[in-house]
Design an enzyme around this catalytic site. Structure first.
Site, mmCIF file in Angstrom:
data_model
loop_
_atom_site.group_PDB
_atom_site.id
_atom_site.type_symbol
_atom_site.label_atom_id
_atom_site.label_comp_id
_atom_site.label_asym_id
_atom_site.label_seq_id
_atom_site.Cartn_x
_atom_site.Cartn_y
_atom_site.Cartn_z
ATOM 1 N N GLY A 1 -12.908 -45.006 29.619
ATOM 2 C CA GLY A 1 -11.968 -44.932 28.498
ATOM 3 C C GLY A 1 -10.531 -45.166 28.912
ATOM 4 O O GLY A 1 -9.597 -44.703 28.259
ATOM 5 N N HIS B 1 -10.291 -53.169 31.606
ATOM 6 C CA HIS B 1 -10.305 -51.936 30.803
ATOM 7 C C HIS B 1 -11.734 -51.398 30.862
ATOM 8 O O HIS B 1 -12.670 -52.063 30.424
ATOM 9 C CB HIS B 1 -9.870 -52.207 29.365
ATOM 10 C CG HIS B 1 -9.829 -50.949 28.549
ATOM 11 N ND1 HIS B 1 -8.704 -50.159 28.463
ATOM 12 C CD2 HIS B 1 -10.795 -50.320 27.843
ATOM 13 C CE1 HIS B 1 -8.977 -49.099 27.716
ATOM 14 N NE2 HIS B 1 -10.241 -49.177 27.331
ATOM 15 N N CYS B 2 -11.895 -50.203 31.416
ATOM 16 C CA CYS B 2 -13.235 -49.625 31.593
ATOM 17 C C CYS B 2 -13.608 -48.795 30.366
ATOM 18 O O CYS B 2 -12.970 -47.777 30.076
ATOM 19 C CB CYS B 2 -13.275 -48.773 32.859
ATOM 20 S SG CYS B 2 -14.891 -48.071 33.170
ATOM 21 N N VAL B 3 -14.621 -49.257 29.646
ATOM 22 C CA VAL B 3 -15.066 -48.554 28.428
ATOM 23 C C VAL B 3 -15.729 -47.225 28.806
ATOM 24 O O VAL B 3 -15.571 -46.214 28.119
ATOM 25 C CB VAL B 3 -16.062 -49.452 27.642
ATOM 26 C CG1 VAL B 3 -16.482 -48.793 26.347
ATOM 27 C CG2 VAL B 3 -15.442 -50.799 27.363
#
Ligand SMILES: [Zn+2]
Ligand SMILES: [Zn+2]
Length: 302
Positions: free
Chosen positions: A154, A149-151
């Site tokens: 998003g 999950h890429c912060v």
């Protein structure tokens, strides 16, 4: 002339012809906007949710029902990956139940016989996860070929947008490298000036250098994942994933060879839901066989 240039308060730019300098500026701006567009395209794209794949199965089922009344539709298999297909529904069962059963059967066929349905069912979404899928707690959905999950973006990176993500980090790396070269050129041109006059530029160079190193490593890492058909999650949590636990580290269970992996990554994964079965014991044995000179000649790795 050099003395005059040194005494000037304007920063000295490399002595390039004006047309060439404008060309470089235009290219730099083009790269900047391309990176920006790629960021929004990647962040707005679907990583390939399991529920969407289930819906695709649903639609295939409806189309198939309308077009054919034959008793059964075989699952199509290409290069070990299963393209979403379903069995024709049985009369007398409700539609939702039929789709659910079709999806369950489709998924369970990808696991070794005898695997309990419960172990493949996500306790949050209550859907059967095909191999390589994982529930993301940030998105609250199961993602096909979950990478991470890429912060920053998003969103999750998975089957549907891994290729876009790779291009995004590639463009960002190129942009940061180019910016770094511009910085160094500027500082070199002003080397005779008192260093404290360029304090801001020198301070900005530190986060830029860190970003370049991080992005280059990230790009190399994801290129390695692409060529071996792995995901970050599978690599990091290999011992926690039940169906990968017993496989030796140097064996890439889903790899079909460098060229096929690259083709699948660029042309197949983002266009449709490609569900991959777990390799059989025989396939794993074949993959774990050490490389010989003959294998190199016959391009076994490709
Ligand atoms: Zn889930
Ligand atoms: Zn997510």
């Amino acid at each position: 002339m050099p003395l005059l240039a040194r005494s000037s308060s304007r920063p000295m730019l490399p002595m390039l012809p004006l047309s060439r300098r404008s060309g470089y500026t235009a290219l730099y701006l083009l790269l900047f906007f391309a990176t920006l567009v790629q960021y929004f395209v990647t962040s707005g794209s679907s990583p390939g949710y399991v529920l969407d794949a289930m819906r695709a199965v649903n639609e295939t089922n409806v189309i198939y029902k309308k077009s054919s009344m034959a008793s059964k539709q075989p699952a199509s298999s290409k290069n070990g990956s299963l393209i979403v297909t379903v069995e024709e529904s049985q009369s007398g069962r409700n539609f939702r139940g039929t789709i659910s059963a079709s999806w369950t059967k489709l998924v369970m066929d990808m696991y070794p016989p005898g695997t309990p349905v419960r172990t493949c069912t996500c306790s949050y979404c209550n859907v059967e996860q095909p191999p390589r899928a994982k529930h993301c707690h940030d998105c609250d959905k199961c993602v096909l070929q979950f990478d991470h999950h890429c912060v920053w973006l998003g969103t999750c990176v998975g089957q549907g947008n891994h290729c876009k993500f790779w291009w995004y980090i590639c463009e960002e790396t190129a942009l940061c490298l180019w910016t770094g070269i511009l910085y160094i050129t500027y500082l070199k041109a002003n080397i005779s000036r008192a260093w404290w006059k360029d304090t801001v530029m020198i301070l900005l160079l530190i986060p830029l250098s860190i970003s370049i190193i991080f992005l280059l490593l990230l790009l190399l890492f994801h290129s390695y994942l692409v060529l071996t058909n792995q995901t970050t999650y599978e690599l990091v949590r290999r011992r926690r994933i039940p169906y990968l636990r017993g496989i030796p580290e140097r064996v890439y269970p889903f790899s079909k060879g460098v060229c096929s992996n690259l083709y699948d990554f660029c042309c197949v994964r983002s266009s449709k839901y490609s569900l991959e079965s777990l390799p059989s014991a025989q396939q794993l044995e074949e993959k774990s066989r050490p490389y010989t000179c003959l294998d190199v000649l016959t391009c076994r790795c490709c």
